[in-house]
Design an enzyme around this catalytic site. Structure first.
Site, PDB file in Angstrom:
ATOM      1  N   GLN A 125     -37.852  26.636 -25.453  1.00 33.53           N
ATOM      2  CA  GLN A 125     -36.956  25.614 -24.912  1.00 33.53           C
ATOM      3  C   GLN A 125     -37.084  25.583 -23.403  1.00 33.53           C
ATOM      4  O   GLN A 125     -36.807  26.580 -22.742  1.00 33.53           O
ATOM      5  CB  GLN A 125     -35.525  25.957 -25.329  1.00 33.53           C
ATOM      6  N   GLU A 243     -27.865  24.991 -30.722  1.00 36.79           N
ATOM      7  CA  GLU A 243     -28.057  26.314 -30.142  1.00 36.79           C
ATOM      8  C   GLU A 243     -26.751  27.105 -30.109  1.00 36.79           C
ATOM      9  O   GLU A 243     -26.716  28.285 -30.427  1.00 36.79           O
ATOM     10  CB  GLU A 243     -28.630  26.188 -28.724  1.00 36.79           C
TER      11      GLU A 243
HETATM   12  C1  LIG Z   1     -31.172  35.951 -22.240  1.00 36.49           C
HETATM   13  C2  LIG Z   1     -31.310  34.551 -21.749  1.00 36.49           C
HETATM   14  C3  LIG Z   1     -32.140  33.673 -22.407  1.00 36.49           C
HETATM   15  C4  LIG Z   1     -32.305  32.367 -21.951  1.00 36.49           C
HETATM   16  N1  LIG Z   1     -33.191  31.558 -22.604  1.00 36.49           N
HETATM   17  C5  LIG Z   1     -33.382  30.289 -22.137  1.00 36.49           C
HETATM   18  C6  LIG Z   1     -34.351  29.438 -22.732  1.00 36.49           C
HETATM   19  O1  LIG Z   1     -35.042  29.831 -23.668  1.00 36.49           O
HETATM   20  N2  LIG Z   1     -34.526  28.202 -22.257  1.00 36.49           N
HETATM   21  C7  LIG Z   1     -33.763  27.725 -21.225  1.00 36.49           C
HETATM   22  O2  LIG Z   1     -33.918  26.575 -20.867  1.00 36.49           O
HETATM   23  N3  LIG Z   1     -32.857  28.513 -20.611  1.00 36.49           N
HETATM   24  C8  LIG Z   1     -32.648  29.795 -21.032  1.00 36.49           C
HETATM   25  N4  LIG Z   1     -31.738  30.611 -20.414  1.00 36.49           N
HETATM   26  C9  LIG Z   1     -31.034  30.116 -19.243  1.00 36.49           C
HETATM   27  C10 LIG Z   1     -29.586  29.833 -19.447  1.00 36.49           C
HETATM   28  O3  LIG Z   1     -29.393  28.670 -20.196  1.00 36.49           O
HETATM   29  C11 LIG Z   1     -28.910  29.756 -18.082  1.00 36.49           C
HETATM   30  O4  LIG Z   1     -29.039  31.016 -17.491  1.00 36.49           O
HETATM   31  C12 LIG Z   1     -27.451  29.392 -18.154  1.00 36.49           C
HETATM   32  O5  LIG Z   1     -27.286  28.062 -18.579  1.00 36.49           O
HETATM   33  C13 LIG Z   1     -26.726  29.606 -16.828  1.00 36.49           C
HETATM   34  O6  LIG Z   1     -27.391  28.986 -15.779  1.00 36.49           O
HETATM   35  P1  LIG Z   1     -27.778  29.789 -14.449  1.00 36.49           P
HETATM   36  O7  LIG Z   1     -28.439  31.018 -14.889  1.00 36.49           O
HETATM   37  O8  LIG Z   1     -28.447  28.857 -13.559  1.00 36.49           O
HETATM   38  O9  LIG Z   1     -26.397  30.228 -13.828  1.00 36.49           O
HETATM   39  P2  LIG Z   1     -25.503  29.339 -12.859  1.00 36.49           P
HETATM   40  O10 LIG Z   1     -25.363  27.986 -13.438  1.00 36.49           O
HETATM   41  O11 LIG Z   1     -25.970  29.466 -11.476  1.00 36.49           O
HETATM   42  O12 LIG Z   1     -24.123  30.078 -13.033  1.00 36.49           O
HETATM   43  C14 LIG Z   1     -23.761  31.263 -12.333  1.00 36.49           C
HETATM   44  C15 LIG Z   1     -22.301  31.537 -12.632  1.00 36.49           C
HETATM   45  O13 LIG Z   1     -21.499  30.414 -12.241  1.00 36.49           O
HETATM   46  C16 LIG Z   1     -20.745  29.949 -13.311  1.00 36.49           C
HETATM   47  N5  LIG Z   1     -20.619  28.484 -13.240  1.00 36.49           N
HETATM   48  C17 LIG Z   1     -21.574  27.579 -12.993  1.00 36.49           C
HETATM   49  N6  LIG Z   1     -21.089  26.332 -13.080  1.00 36.49           N
HETATM   50  C18 LIG Z   1     -19.775  26.452 -13.368  1.00 36.49           C
HETATM   51  C19 LIG Z   1     -18.720  25.535 -13.600  1.00 36.49           C
HETATM   52  N7  LIG Z   1     -18.904  24.201 -13.561  1.00 36.49           N
HETATM   53  N8  LIG Z   1     -17.509  26.029 -13.876  1.00 36.49           N
HETATM   54  C20 LIG Z   1     -17.298  27.367 -13.938  1.00 36.49           C
HETATM   55  N9  LIG Z   1     -18.246  28.274 -13.734  1.00 36.49           N
HETATM   56  C21 LIG Z   1     -19.474  27.823 -13.458  1.00 36.49           C
HETATM   57  C22 LIG Z   1     -21.524  30.346 -14.549  1.00 36.49           C
HETATM   58  O14 LIG Z   1     -20.720  30.398 -15.698  1.00 36.49           O
HETATM   59  C23 LIG Z   1     -22.044  31.701 -14.137  1.00 36.49           C
HETATM   60  O15 LIG Z   1     -21.013  32.626 -14.349  1.00 36.49           O
HETATM   61  C24 LIG Z   1     -31.566  31.919 -20.843  1.00 36.49           C
HETATM   62  C25 LIG Z   1     -30.711  32.795 -20.181  1.00 36.49           C
HETATM   63  C26 LIG Z   1     -30.571  34.105 -20.619  1.00 36.49           C
HETATM   64  C27 LIG Z   1     -29.633  35.008 -19.891  1.00 36.49           C
END
Ligand SMILES: Cc1cc2nc3c(=O)[nH]c(=O)nc-3n(C[C@H](O)[C@H](O)[C@H](O)COP(=O)(O)OP(=O)(O)OC[C@H]3O[C@@H](n4cnc5c(N)ncnc54)[C@H](O)[C@@H]3O)c2cc1C
Lengths: 386, 337
Positions: A125, A243
């Site tokens: 994905q 998902e």
């Molecule tokens: C083990 C693992 C597997 C993954 N596999 C995939 C994959 O296969 N494909 C893929 O596309 N992605 C994948 N991901 C990515 C995952 O979808 C993102 O890490 C996730 O959506 C969070 O985005 P970010 O890491 O950019 O964190 P950020 O968006 O930067 O968030 C950081 C912190 O801020 C908080 N935050 C952000 N926005 C808000 C809001 N509006 N309100 C309140 N709090 C907020 C978040 O909850 C988090 O606590 C994976 C992640 C992990 C950890």
């Protein structure tokens, strides 16, 4: 209300149990990210496929058996109960393929779905980008349409199974002027194409698999667009709901984690406090199982009441709490990782513990699930968006 | 697997919901605070009129021979409207105790009167210091060690206790020597009665918790601070989402437990305890969030929120509290290893 499975369902369960007993791998397979492990996994996947057990709920035209949502749940429960290997192609089976089924043309279904079941293609994905995680609509990877082709440039990150994947379902920005969730397109990209670079990315629990994927001038046929060009957000929402949605045996794995906790609690001399904690957790594990059944009921009756965010958020919290308690019960011994060293793959509960912590982030972080519950279910005002 | 309620069960609950919606409005509940009995005869008439006391009475004793699952949604409504009467005792644990543990003669003597509403029963499974509704009940079923006993309340000394929730009427009951009769089937029935208590009280808690959150969501949509409705602040939204998620997941278990208890399933007692546990956790969180997010207005005597807050806190303790229930579940999990 009758919470027992029907005789037909019980027969289906027994049939599966017999097959899994006879054909399931006897020992633990090596990691699918090692050469021998990959072949072992592939062998198991082929055995499943040949017996028609690769994806029983998929339509028979594409290699499934077209069983209903309850049979699918039974399959997932038994698969988990037998502690069978994690599916090599889980992204394709769980979200990618079903999204193609929901939005793709007949041509696309016959082109893409069989390869998922045979594992000829391994799907991943490609949604997240360095600047687009929770704010998925901030995707900047571009797809410029030029005749029959789409030229893709940009970067995806945190791609699970990325290092073994051959095929990515991705969100790309096809309208360079657009912002937010307009102008995005859902497309299937063959990662074997020129211009694709996959760089491994470590995961904190030592499990390999994660990757960053870079695209420079990658040519993708426009025929690979699922749904309409520019309608990618709508298509992706199907995939995201799948998902975070149904349980897929996670309730069974949670029960196993609870049993492991109970064993460790007993073995370390159960204190009053640890028995109490075990009781609290057992109650929520039971409730989570009922939530899995309730959501299956919604799917089976086609009513589609959406419990996905509740299940995702609380499910990951309960699982983490079970593992946290297991660490607590083991005390300092929890650090000792049996037969795997600190730089290798972690073993058993310790690995699952960290994986569970990751689950509170992926598939939409639990904060994002709270926003969804508050806005869609309770009708509270939407978050201001940039 | 069939996890939805039957249409008749839904219709019964809808009928009850309409009746209590009209009879147990907050003004009416407040008016009863100052009433000596604190009970509305009209409400009890409605309960009897709908045949609710007969539902768990076996058919051979003039009842409907139903199960807890037939009353699960009704009990949620009891919580949603903060019905003051001890209906869990009168409709569920009382009839079940007599039906399951009573001798043929005792069943004959008490159950047909319960079914037709001429006899009202209350129950005390955890001591006689705080028995609900002893003043409007005719008989009391109580627990002594592993025995269940029944006594005619007319011969007992009944002393009203002062309690926090002005709707509740709790009494210390003294049973004169030799006045009570042991129910001979107690040994086999006690667990079943306790399972009915745990699962039934969980249903009440779910309705009550949902009401607290519904009212708080409604308030968060209109109360403005800093030029915005408070429901647009994430710190507020997330508390409401957390409470909602807990209530929703707990209610799946509560519904399952009602069905398992009604069906005498092997794991009925475990399911009932788990239901009570998760309903308690959800109720605790809903109670906390509801007052917190109402702010000052919620702390006033004049605001109706207190009706649910106090009932909730009373019912979190009344039928086995979080610690007691969790201890039991934990022990059961270890015993299963
Ligand atoms: C083990 C693992 C597997 C993954 N596999 C995939 C994959 O296969 N494909 C893929 O596309 N992605 C994948 N991901 C990515 C995952 O979808 C993102 O890490 C996730 O959506 C969070 O985005 P970010 O890491 O950019 O964190 P950020 O968006 O930067 O968030 C950081 C912190 O801020 C908080 N935050 C952000 N926005 C808000 C809001 N509006 N309100 C309140 N709090 C907020 C978040 O909850 C988090 O606590 C994976 C992640 C992990 C950890």
């Amino acid at each position: 209300m009758d919470l027992t499975f029907t005789p037909e369902q019980q027969t289906f369960r027994r049939e599966l149990q017999e097959w899994f007993t006879e054909h399931g791998p006897k020992g633990r397979l090596d990691s699918p990210y090692s050469e021998p492990g990959y072949s072992q996994h592939l062998e198991w996947e082929h055995a499943l496929h040949e017996a028609g057990w690769a994806a029983p709920s998929w339509p028979s035209e594409v290699g499934g058996q077209g069983v209903d949502a309850w049979a699918e749940l039974i399959y997932d429960e038994e698969y988990a109960r037998f502690r069978l290997p994690e599916r090599l192609n889980k992204m394709g089976l769980i979200h990618g393929g079903p999204t193609v089924m929901a939005h793709g043309t007949e041509q696309q279904k016959s082109e893409w779905l069989p390869g998922i079941l045979t594992c000829e293609d391994i799907w991943c994905q490609g949604f997240s980008e360095p600047g687009a995680g929770s704010d998925l609509a901030a995707v900047r990877t571009t797809g410029r349409i030029k005749g029959d082709a789409m030229i893709v440039d940009g970067q995806k990150i945190w791609t699970s199974q990325g290092i073994i994947a051959t095929t990515m379902f991705a969100l790309v920005r096809t309208d360079p002027e657009s912002r937010g969730h307009r102008g995005l397109t859902f497309v299937i990209i063959d990662l074997r194409s020129p211009g694709v670079e996959i760089r491994p990315l470590g995961q904190l629990h030592g499990n390999p698999g994660f990757a960053e994927v870079f695209f420079s001038g990658v040519e993708v046929p426009v025929a690979n667009v699922i749904g309409e060009v520019g309608d990618g957000w709508h298509v992706a929402s199907t995939s995201l709901a799948l998902e975070r949605g149904t349980a897929r045996g996670s309730h069974t794995r949670m029960e196993q984690a609870l049993v492991d906790l109970a064993r460790d609690t007993a073995a370390t001399g159960a204190s009053g406090a640890s028995v109490r904690r075990l009781g609290e957790l057992a109650a929520w594990v039971a409730a989570y199982e009922q939530a899995a059944y309730a959501s299956t009921h919604e799917i089976a009756t086609g009513r589609g009441k959406d419990y996905a965010s509740v299940i995702k958020m609380l499910g990951t919290q309960i699982l983490t709490a079970v593992h946290e308690e297991n660490l607590e019960v083991l005390g300092a011994d929890a650090e000792v990782m049996a037969d795997h060293g600190p730089n290798a793959e972690m073993y058993g509960m310790r690995r699952n513990y960290w994986h569970g912590r990751g689950a509170e982030i992926y598939a939409g972080s639990n904060e994002i699930q709270r926003n969804i519950i508050a806005e869609r279910q309770l009708g509270l005002p939407k978050e201001p968006r940039g | 697997m069939k996890i939805a309620f039957e249409p008749e069960q839904q219709a019964l609950a809808a009928g009850f919901e309409r009746a209590v919606g009209a009879l147990a409005k907050p003004e009416a509940l407040r008016a009863l605070w100052d009433d000596e009995t604190g009970r509305s005869p009209k409400l009890w008439e409605a309960v009897v009129g709908m045949g609710l006391p007969a539902i768990l009475v076996p058919e051979d004793c003039g009842g409907f021979g139903g199960g807890l699952v037939d009353l699960a949604l009704v009990l949620e409504s009891v919580g949603r409207h903060a019905v003051p009467d001890a209906l869990l005792e009168a409709l569920v644990t009382g009839p079940v105790a007599l039906a399951r543990a009573g001798s043929p003669e005792q069943r004959e003597r008490w159950l047909s009167g319960i079914a037709d509403g001429s006899q009202r029963v209350t129950v005390a499974l955890r001591g006689l210091a705080s028995v609900p509704d002893a003043h409007v009940s005719d008989l009391l079923v109580y627990r002594q060690g592993d025995d269940l006993l029944v006594v005619d309340l007319e011969g007992c000394t009944v002393t009203r206790q002062t309690v926090m929730d002005p709707s509740r009427r709790q009494f210390a009951v003294e049973v004169p020597e030799g006045a009570a009769e042991v129910l001979p089937g107690s040994a086999g029935a006690l667990d079943i009665v306790l399972a009915h208590e745990a699962a039934g009280s969980a249903s009440v808690l779910i309705g009550l918790s949902q009401r607290m959150i519904d009212d708080t969501v409604a308030y968060a949509k209109v109360r403005e601070q800093f030029g915005r409705v408070i429901g647009s602040f994430q710190a507020v939204k997330h508390q409401l989402a957390d409470a909602t998620a807990r209530i929703q997941m707990a209610s799946f278990q509560v519904h399952a437990a009602a069905a398992k208890v009604a069906g005498d399933a092997d794991d009925a007692r475990f399911a009932a305890l788990a239901a009570r546990q998760v309903a308690l956790d959800a109720a605790f969180e809903a109670n906390r969030a509801a007052l917190q997010l109402h702010g000052g207005i919620g702390f006033t005597w004049e605001h109706d929120l207190q009706i649910w807050l106090k009932r909730g806190k009373a019912l979190e303790q009344a039928h086995g509290n979080r610690g007691e229930i969790a201890d039991e579940i934990g022990a059961a999990v270890l015993a299963r290893l």
